[in-house]
Motif scaffolding. Structure first.
Motif, mmCIF file in Angstrom:
data_model
loop_
_atom_site.group_PDB
_atom_site.id
_atom_site.type_symbol
_atom_site.label_atom_id
_atom_site.label_comp_id
_atom_site.label_asym_id
_atom_site.label_seq_id
_atom_site.Cartn_x
_atom_site.Cartn_y
_atom_site.Cartn_z
ATOM 1 N N GLY A 1 0.895 -0.946 -0.264
ATOM 2 C CA GLY A 1 0.208 0.190 -0.030
ATOM 3 C C GLY A 1 0.633 1.201 -0.131
ATOM 4 N N LYS A 2 1.633 1.370 -0.861
ATOM 5 C CA LYS A 2 2.514 2.651 -0.209
ATOM 6 C C LYS A 2 2.626 3.121 -0.971
ATOM 7 N N GLY A 3 1.856 3.322 -2.504
ATOM 8 C CA GLY A 3 1.159 4.150 -3.151
ATOM 9 C C GLY A 3 0.154 4.697 -3.015
ATOM 10 N N THR A 4 -0.423 3.736 -1.997
ATOM 11 C CA THR A 4 -2.241 4.473 -1.311
ATOM 12 C C THR A 4 -1.596 5.139 -0.489
ATOM 13 N N VAL A 5 -0.653 5.409 0.119
ATOM 14 C CA VAL A 5 -0.416 5.684 1.635
ATOM 15 C C VAL A 5 0.486 7.166 0.627
ATOM 16 N N SER B 1 8.562 7.508 -6.909
ATOM 17 C CA SER B 1 7.995 6.288 -7.013
ATOM 18 C C SER B 1 8.838 5.889 -7.885
ATOM 19 N N THR B 2 9.733 5.477 -7.936
ATOM 20 C CA THR B 2 10.961 4.489 -8.975
ATOM 21 C C THR B 2 10.079 3.523 -9.867
ATOM 22 N N GLY B 3 8.642 2.778 -9.621
ATOM 23 C CA GLY B 3 8.369 1.894 -10.199
ATOM 24 C C GLY B 3 7.442 2.772 -11.394
ATOM 25 N N GLY C 1 9.712 -9.508 -12.280
ATOM 26 C CA GLY C 1 9.344 -9.440 -11.173
ATOM 27 C C GLY C 1 10.088 -9.399 -10.632
ATOM 28 N N ARG C 2 11.402 -8.487 -11.257
ATOM 29 C CA ARG C 2 13.008 -8.720 -11.125
ATOM 30 C C ARG C 2 13.327 -7.192 -10.994
ATOM 31 N N PHE C 3 14.570 -6.960 -10.262
ATOM 32 C CA PHE C 3 14.665 -5.498 -10.746
ATOM 33 C C PHE C 3 15.616 -4.643 -11.847
ATOM 34 N N PRO D 1 15.213 3.311 -1.985
ATOM 35 C CA PRO D 1 15.315 2.088 -2.133
ATOM 36 C C PRO D 1 15.608 0.897 -1.904
ATOM 37 N N ARG D 2 15.594 -0.109 -2.403
ATOM 38 C CA ARG D 2 15.446 -1.814 -2.922
ATOM 39 C C ARG D 2 16.596 -2.663 -2.880
ATOM 40 N N THR D 3 17.564 -2.278 -2.221
ATOM 41 C CA THR D 3 18.962 -2.907 -2.148
ATOM 42 C C THR D 3 19.679 -1.660 -1.238
ATOM 43 N N GLY E 1 -6.156 -7.476 -7.936
ATOM 44 C CA GLY E 1 -7.784 -6.566 -7.804
ATOM 45 C C GLY E 1 -7.096 -5.650 -8.325
ATOM 46 N N ARG E 2 -6.258 -5.261 -8.206
ATOM 47 C CA ARG E 2 -5.833 -3.556 -7.993
ATOM 48 C C ARG E 2 -5.703 -3.250 -9.588
ATOM 49 N N ARG E 3 -6.432 -1.999 -9.860
ATOM 50 C CA ARG E 3 -6.398 -1.142 -11.277
ATOM 51 C C ARG E 3 -5.749 -0.285 -11.420
ATOM 52 N N VAL F 1 -4.804 4.769 -8.170
ATOM 53 C CA VAL F 1 -4.665 2.928 -7.758
ATOM 54 C C VAL F 1 -6.146 2.847 -7.545
ATOM 55 N N TYR F 2 -6.674 2.058 -7.718
ATOM 56 C CA TYR F 2 -8.023 1.247 -7.287
ATOM 57 C C TYR F 2 -8.209 -0.253 -6.443
ATOM 58 N N HIS F 3 -9.198 -0.084 -6.212
ATOM 59 C CA HIS F 3 -8.755 -1.560 -6.460
ATOM 60 C C HIS F 3 -10.473 -2.058 -6.479
ATOM 61 N N LYS G 1 6.883 -13.925 -6.821
ATOM 62 C CA LYS G 1 8.604 -13.566 -7.561
ATOM 63 C C LYS G 1 8.175 -12.169 -6.746
ATOM 64 N N ARG G 2 8.079 -11.672 -6.903
ATOM 65 C CA ARG G 2 8.482 -10.179 -6.398
ATOM 66 C C ARG G 2 8.228 -10.155 -5.386
ATOM 67 N N LEU G 3 7.572 -11.088 -4.696
ATOM 68 C CA LEU G 3 7.540 -11.561 -3.339
ATOM 69 C C LEU G 3 9.246 -12.156 -2.656
ATOM 70 N N ASN H 1 -2.182 -4.049 7.500
ATOM 71 C CA ASN H 1 -3.327 -5.258 7.512
ATOM 72 C C ASN H 1 -4.362 -4.591 7.562
ATOM 73 N N GLN H 2 -5.295 -3.481 7.307
ATOM 74 C CA GLN H 2 -6.159 -2.885 8.183
ATOM 75 C C GLN H 2 -6.942 -1.994 6.992
ATOM 76 N N PRO H 3 -8.131 -2.113 7.120
ATOM 77 C CA PRO H 3 -8.544 -0.948 6.374
ATOM 78 C C PRO H 3 -7.611 0.372 5.679
HETATM 79 P P1 AP5 Z 1 5.996 -0.872 -7.617
HETATM 80 O O1 AP5 Z 1 5.767 0.111 -8.861
HETATM 81 O O2 AP5 Z 1 7.481 0.249 -6.559
HETATM 82 O O3 AP5 Z 1 6.014 -1.799 -7.697
HETATM 83 P P2 AP5 Z 1 5.886 -2.679 -5.770
HETATM 84 O O4 AP5 Z 1 7.045 -2.004 -5.224
HETATM 85 O O5 AP5 Z 1 5.973 -3.767 -6.332
HETATM 86 O O6 AP5 Z 1 4.810 -1.777 -5.768
HETATM 87 P P3 AP5 Z 1 3.363 -1.550 -5.997
HETATM 88 O O7 AP5 Z 1 3.436 -0.604 -6.402
HETATM 89 O O8 AP5 Z 1 3.347 -3.181 -6.564
HETATM 90 O O9 AP5 Z 1 2.376 -1.885 -4.450
HETATM 91 P P4 AP5 Z 1 2.240 -1.141 -3.830
HETATM 92 O O10 AP5 Z 1 3.004 -0.918 -1.791
HETATM 93 O O11 AP5 Z 1 2.463 0.391 -4.175
HETATM 94 O O12 AP5 Z 1 0.987 -0.537 -2.928
HETATM 95 P P5 AP5 Z 1 -0.212 0.036 -3.884
HETATM 96 O O13 AP5 Z 1 -0.926 1.359 -3.010
HETATM 97 O O14 AP5 Z 1 -0.433 -0.101 -5.236
HETATM 98 O O15 AP5 Z 1 8.041 -1.089 -9.064
HETATM 99 C C1 AP5 Z 1 7.536 -1.917 -10.523
HETATM 100 C C2 AP5 Z 1 8.825 -2.929 -10.200
HETATM 101 O O16 AP5 Z 1 9.813 -1.621 -11.224
HETATM 102 C C3 AP5 Z 1 9.465 -3.930 -9.669
HETATM 103 O O17 AP5 Z 1 8.660 -4.838 -9.621
HETATM 104 C C4 AP5 Z 1 11.038 -3.250 -9.807
HETATM 105 O O18 AP5 Z 1 10.747 -4.343 -11.773
HETATM 106 C C5 AP5 Z 1 11.012 -2.016 -10.802
HETATM 107 N N1 AP5 Z 1 11.327 -0.924 -10.266
HETATM 108 C C6 AP5 Z 1 10.956 -0.303 -9.044
HETATM 109 N N2 AP5 Z 1 11.566 0.466 -8.382
HETATM 110 C C7 AP5 Z 1 13.416 -0.113 -8.317
HETATM 111 C C8 AP5 Z 1 14.198 0.190 -7.802
HETATM 112 N N3 AP5 Z 1 14.171 0.741 -6.829
HETATM 113 N N4 AP5 Z 1 14.578 -0.691 -7.782
HETATM 114 C C9 AP5 Z 1 14.611 -2.090 -9.178
HETATM 115 N N5 AP5 Z 1 14.379 -1.832 -9.762
HETATM 116 C C10 AP5 Z 1 12.816 -1.392 -9.356
HETATM 117 O O19 AP5 Z 1 -1.734 -1.245 -2.992
HETATM 118 C C11 AP5 Z 1 -1.851 -2.405 -3.486
HETATM 119 C C12 AP5 Z 1 -3.258 -2.690 -4.115
HETATM 120 O O20 AP5 Z 1 -3.761 -2.990 -2.641
HETATM 121 C C13 AP5 Z 1 -4.376 -1.533 -5.330
HETATM 122 O O21 AP5 Z 1 -5.313 -1.851 -5.389
HETATM 123 C C14 AP5 Z 1 -4.870 -0.422 -3.493
HETATM 124 O O22 AP5 Z 1 -6.062 -0.228 -3.651
HETATM 125 C C15 AP5 Z 1 -4.958 -1.497 -2.166
HETATM 126 N N6 AP5 Z 1 -4.530 -1.181 -1.273
HETATM 127 C C16 AP5 Z 1 -3.816 -1.113 -0.619
HETATM 128 N N7 AP5 Z 1 -3.656 -0.735 0.717
HETATM 129 C C17 AP5 Z 1 -4.849 -1.646 1.254
HETATM 130 C C18 AP5 Z 1 -5.263 -1.809 2.359
HETATM 131 N N8 AP5 Z 1 -4.790 -1.762 3.408
HETATM 132 N N9 AP5 Z 1 -6.211 -2.851 2.390
HETATM 133 C C19 AP5 Z 1 -7.065 -3.417 1.143
HETATM 134 N N10 AP5 Z 1 -6.424 -3.014 -0.427
HETATM 135 C C20 AP5 Z 1 -5.566 -2.257 0.318
#
Ligand code: AP5
Length: 213
Positions: A13-17, A30-32, A56-58, A87-89, A126-128, A136-138, A170-172, A198-200
């Motif tokens: 939920g990084k982007g959501t927060v 957001s580097t992603g 799912g690789r960096f 950072p991620r590493t 379920g993310r859209r 970002v939605y769910h 793989k990302r996990l 892990n809460q609303p």
């Molecule tokens: P990136 O875009 O950073 O993806 P991520 O870290 O895998 O994180 P996400 O964007 O998937 O999730 P989030 O934590 O932001 O969750 P969100 O708020 O969207 O990176 C993608 C890829 O780019 C990497 O795999 C890598 O390949 C590369 N990359 C990026 N940065 C890199 C770096 N520094 N170095 C190397 N490679 C890099 O929420 C997820 C969903 O859950 C949404 O649908 C949301 O509505 C829902 N949600 C959020 N919070 C809640 C809640 N509390 N309860 C219920 N639902 C919720």
């Protein structure tokens, strides 16, 4: 400048927060999202990054650090950065420390969003997202007001190509192996602020806002 890092597994939920902290004056990086912008523009960097991201690789550290360096060096002195997915590493964390030090800034805190794997898989499946504005939605937890349409842009929402169950797993794994060690790196400096993610959504956002104020 000063910086806050949002750390946590994919889908925590990084982007959501981050959305709520932007309203409080933080500049969200957001580097992603920066990499997906390169993919949309079909640059050579974007085409290389897409292959890795879809598996799912960096992306290599030097590519990501160069993007961050450009942003930091061109920022105003009083900017408050919010890093999401960076950072991620350990290598990236050390480079970030060097950059911040060279610019006379400080790393204020690392907000750690903690969430179990099963909840993450459900969230990412379920993310859209909106291809235009990045909203970002769910489908269940944070649905758009009408059908599969962005509330802001009015266009159709889509699923990220790395949100398949195989790539999520793989990302996990990559998170556990390469990013989780950052927790002890920052714990040693008393920078970690853990949040139960892990809460609303509104509860998580409120806890994060309380922890940074
Ligand atoms: P990136 O875009 O950073 O993806 P991520 O870290 O895998 O994180 P996400 O964007 O998937 O999730 P989030 O934590 O932001 O969750 P969100 O708020 O969207 O990176 C993608 C890829 O780019 C990497 O795999 C890598 O390949 C590369 N990359 C990026 N940065 C890199 C770096 N520094 N170095 C190397 N490679 C890099 O929420 C997820 C969903 O859950 C949404 O649908 C949301 O509505 C829902 N949600 C959020 N919070 C809640 C809640 N509390 N309860 C219920 N639902 C919720």
């Amino acid at each position: 400048m000063n910086a806050t890092v949002l750390l946590g597994p994919p889908g925590a939920g990084k982007g959501t927060v981050a959305e709520v902290l932007v309203d409080k004056g933080y500049v969200h990086i957001s580097t992603g999202e920066l990499l997906r912008e390169q993919i949309r523009l079909e640059t050579p960097l974007g085409l290389e990054a897409k292959k890795l991201m879809d598996q799912g690789r960096f992306v290599p550290d030097d590519v990501v650090v160069a993007m961050i360096r450009n942003l930091l060096e061109s920022a105003e002195n009083d900017t408050r950065f919010l890093f999401d997915g960076f950072p991620r590493t350990l290598g990236q964390a050390e480079k970030l420390d060097e950059l911040i030090q060279s610019l006379g800034g400080s790393l204020e805190r690392v907000v750690l969003l903690e969430c179990p794997d099963d909840a993450i898989v459900e969230r990412l499946a379920g993310r859209r997202t909106c291809g235009k504005c990045g909203s970002v939605y769910h489908v269940t937890f944070n649905p758009p007001s009408h059908g599969n349409v962005c509330d802001v842009e009015g266009c159709q929402l889509s699923q990220r190509t790395d949100d398949t169950e195989k790539t999520i797993r793989k990302r996990l794994d990559v998170y556990a192996e390469r990013t989780a060690p950052l927790i002890s790196y920052y714990e040693a400096r008393n920078l970690i602020q853990p949040i139960n993610a892990n809460q609303p959504i509104e509860h998580v956002r409120a806890d994060v806002v309380a922890s940074i104020s």
